[in-house]
Write a protein that holds these residues in place. Sequence first.
Motif, mmCIF file in Angstrom:
data_model
loop_
_atom_site.group_PDB
_atom_site.id
_atom_site.type_symbol
_atom_site.label_atom_id
_atom_site.label_comp_id
_atom_site.label_asym_id
_atom_site.label_seq_id
_atom_site.Cartn_x
_atom_site.Cartn_y
_atom_site.Cartn_z
ATOM 1 N N THR A 2 48.282 -13.326 -0.951
ATOM 2 C CA THR A 2 48.839 -13.774 -2.024
ATOM 3 C C THR A 2 47.586 -13.171 -3.353
ATOM 4 O O THR A 2 47.931 -13.530 -4.661
ATOM 5 C CB THR A 2 49.048 -15.078 -2.280
ATOM 6 N N MET A 3 46.879 -12.613 -2.891
ATOM 7 C CA MET A 3 45.659 -12.294 -4.152
ATOM 8 C C MET A 3 45.059 -10.730 -3.475
ATOM 9 O O MET A 3 44.647 -11.367 -2.222
ATOM 10 C CB MET A 3 44.803 -13.336 -4.184
ATOM 11 N N ASP A 4 44.884 -10.163 -4.087
ATOM 12 C CA ASP A 4 44.323 -8.478 -3.626
ATOM 13 C C ASP A 4 43.002 -8.267 -4.030
ATOM 14 O O ASP A 4 42.504 -8.865 -4.770
ATOM 15 C CB ASP A 4 45.369 -7.796 -3.816
ATOM 16 N N LEU A 5 41.937 -7.649 -3.618
ATOM 17 C CA LEU A 5 40.642 -7.035 -4.101
ATOM 18 C C LEU A 5 40.833 -6.278 -5.306
ATOM 19 O O LEU A 5 42.357 -6.089 -6.028
ATOM 20 C CB LEU A 5 40.412 -6.252 -3.099
ATOM 21 N N ASP A 6 40.384 -6.569 -6.312
ATOM 22 C CA ASP A 6 40.121 -6.132 -7.318
ATOM 23 C C ASP A 6 39.847 -4.534 -7.651
ATOM 24 O O ASP A 6 39.630 -3.976 -8.657
ATOM 25 C CB ASP A 6 40.073 -6.736 -8.167
ATOM 26 N N ARG A 7 39.092 -3.472 -6.777
ATOM 27 C CA ARG A 7 38.857 -2.557 -6.646
ATOM 28 C C ARG A 7 38.835 -1.626 -5.313
ATOM 29 O O ARG A 7 39.208 -1.855 -4.618
ATOM 30 C CB ARG A 7 37.515 -2.847 -6.482
ATOM 31 N N ASP A 8 38.873 -0.384 -5.839
ATOM 32 C CA ASP A 8 38.856 0.295 -4.574
ATOM 33 C C ASP A 8 37.612 0.369 -3.189
ATOM 34 O O ASP A 8 36.918 0.413 -4.463
ATOM 35 C CB ASP A 8 38.558 2.281 -5.420
ATOM 36 N N ILE A 9 37.974 0.896 -2.327
ATOM 37 C CA ILE A 9 36.983 0.064 -0.709
ATOM 38 C C ILE A 9 36.220 1.533 -0.892
ATOM 39 O O ILE A 9 35.660 1.947 0.548
ATOM 40 C CB ILE A 9 37.596 -0.653 -0.263
ATOM 41 N N SER A 10 37.151 2.269 -1.662
ATOM 42 C CA SER A 10 36.719 3.686 -0.075
ATOM 43 C C SER A 10 35.009 4.258 -0.552
ATOM 44 O O SER A 10 34.331 5.309 0.752
ATOM 45 C CB SER A 10 37.967 4.812 -0.892
ATOM 46 N N ASP A 11 34.694 3.795 -1.003
ATOM 47 C CA ASP A 11 33.119 4.385 -1.181
ATOM 48 C C ASP A 11 32.022 3.291 -0.922
ATOM 49 O O ASP A 11 30.350 3.106 -1.015
ATOM 50 C CB ASP A 11 32.799 4.156 -3.116
ATOM 51 N N TYR A 12 32.675 2.093 -0.314
ATOM 52 C CA TYR A 12 31.827 0.796 0.595
ATOM 53 C C TYR A 12 32.029 0.928 1.817
ATOM 54 O O TYR A 12 33.196 1.356 3.016
ATOM 55 C CB TYR A 12 32.475 -0.153 -0.144
ATOM 56 N N HIS A 13 30.700 0.675 2.762
ATOM 57 C CA HIS A 13 31.535 -0.341 3.553
ATOM 58 C C HIS A 13 31.308 -1.938 3.772
ATOM 59 O O HIS A 13 31.634 -2.372 2.952
ATOM 60 C CB HIS A 13 29.612 -0.216 4.478
ATOM 61 N N VAL A 14 32.825 -1.938 4.556
ATOM 62 C CA VAL A 14 33.240 -3.271 4.029
ATOM 63 C C VAL A 14 33.343 -4.044 5.456
ATOM 64 O O VAL A 14 32.853 -3.434 6.595
ATOM 65 C CB VAL A 14 35.022 -3.070 4.169
ATOM 66 N N ILE A 15 32.685 -5.028 5.277
ATOM 67 C CA ILE A 15 32.641 -5.946 6.308
ATOM 68 C C ILE A 15 33.361 -6.864 6.063
ATOM 69 O O ILE A 15 33.355 -7.927 5.268
ATOM 70 C CB ILE A 15 31.389 -6.984 5.932
ATOM 71 N N ILE A 16 34.746 -7.424 6.573
ATOM 72 C CA ILE A 16 35.188 -8.467 6.263
ATOM 73 C C ILE A 16 35.147 -9.984 6.722
ATOM 74 O O ILE A 16 34.351 -10.591 8.053
ATOM 75 C CB ILE A 16 37.178 -8.261 7.208
ATOM 76 N N VAL A 17 34.911 -10.950 6.258
ATOM 77 C CA VAL A 17 34.458 -12.731 6.199
ATOM 78 C C VAL A 17 35.646 -13.438 6.503
ATOM 79 O O VAL A 17 36.251 -13.848 5.581
ATOM 80 C CB VAL A 17 33.414 -12.631 5.279
ATOM 81 N N GLU A 18 35.565 -13.928 7.931
ATOM 82 C CA GLU A 18 36.831 -15.094 8.334
ATOM 83 C C GLU A 18 36.123 -15.854 9.036
ATOM 84 O O GLU A 18 35.389 -15.943 9.051
ATOM 85 C CB GLU A 18 37.401 -13.904 8.825
ATOM 86 N N ASP A 19 37.210 -16.802 8.976
ATOM 87 C CA ASP A 19 37.012 -18.121 8.933
ATOM 88 C C ASP A 19 36.376 -18.560 10.249
ATOM 89 O O ASP A 19 36.250 -18.606 11.465
ATOM 90 C CB ASP A 19 37.554 -19.590 8.076
ATOM 91 N N ILE A 20 38.150 -18.474 10.709
ATOM 92 C CA ILE A 20 38.264 -18.333 12.533
ATOM 93 C C ILE A 20 39.561 -16.960 12.886
ATOM 94 O O ILE A 20 40.499 -16.988 12.374
ATOM 95 C CB ILE A 20 39.267 -19.868 12.642
ATOM 96 N N ILE A 21 39.594 -17.118 14.131
ATOM 97 C CA ILE A 21 40.470 -16.038 14.784
ATOM 98 C C ILE A 21 40.808 -16.797 15.548
ATOM 99 O O ILE A 21 40.022 -17.540 16.562
ATOM 100 C CB ILE A 21 40.329 -14.657 15.216
ATOM 101 N N ASP A 22 42.604 -16.744 15.617
ATOM 102 C CA ASP A 22 43.244 -17.223 16.420
ATOM 103 C C ASP A 22 44.164 -16.379 17.436
ATOM 104 O O ASP A 22 43.820 -16.001 18.130
ATOM 105 C CB ASP A 22 44.225 -18.348 15.849
ATOM 106 N N THR A 23 45.355 -16.252 16.753
ATOM 107 C CA THR A 23 45.990 -15.910 17.366
ATOM 108 C C THR A 23 45.780 -14.321 17.504
ATOM 109 O O THR A 23 45.622 -13.291 18.193
ATOM 110 C CB THR A 23 47.735 -15.833 16.855
ATOM 111 N N GLY A 24 45.032 -14.124 16.395
ATOM 112 C CA GLY A 24 44.712 -12.018 15.364
ATOM 113 C C GLY A 24 45.515 -11.719 14.721
ATOM 114 O O GLY A 24 45.254 -10.651 14.350
#
Length: 186
Positions: free
Chosen positions: A91-113
């Motif tokens: 419902t809301m996307d990132l505001d930039r191109d991520i091709s120059d970054y090492h990305v770490i996704i920060v999540e609250d909980i992994i349930d079904t996945g």
Amino acid sequence: MRDIKNIEEFQSKIKRIIITEEQIKKEIEKVGKQISDSYDGRPFLLVSILKGSFVFLADLCRAITVPCEIGFMCAKSYYSGTVSTGKVEITMDLDRDISDYHVIIVEDIIDTGRTLKYVAELLKSRNPLSLKIVTLLDKPSRRVIDLKADISLFTIPDYFVIGYGLDCDEYYRNLPYIAEYDEMVE
Ligand code: IMP
Ligand code: MG
């Protein structure tokens, strides 16, 4: 207009605290150090998956001592009560191109996945320098999709939990600890 929960009703659903503020703080300090050590000198972006991870992100980023950037993405997992339907929408996307970054996704909980699988594949398709997943909580017994976090702070049994960013029907995100939600109390 939305019915506002009264305080007695609100509190009666908090069954018991399963992870205290102190336990959360201690683990976040460790992970903050681990990330600082591994990513020092590299361009990296913490991508917080809203809404659930906003509290975790706020504490985690302050435990990181090296330069980093922060981005937000809102993934809505559709629920029927406390059971995920498997439908995910960004419902809301990132505001930039991520091709120059090492990305770490920060999540609250992994349930079904399902949510994270969808988000991780979407971000991977945008060719970041690397992609890792950090989750505060993991409920491996509920997994329907083969997905593992690179860092998971706490593994919990199959409880529906609330607090520290996690909600039930949008309530309880402001609790400073993680508690089991009492589904039996009316
Ligand atoms: P998944 O797609 O089934 O892995 O669900 C992930 C999302 O569902 C999380 O980002 C949470 O927003 C929500 N969720 C899953 N389990 C719980 C829970 O025990 N309490 C609150 N929210 C949960
Ligand atoms: Mg949620």
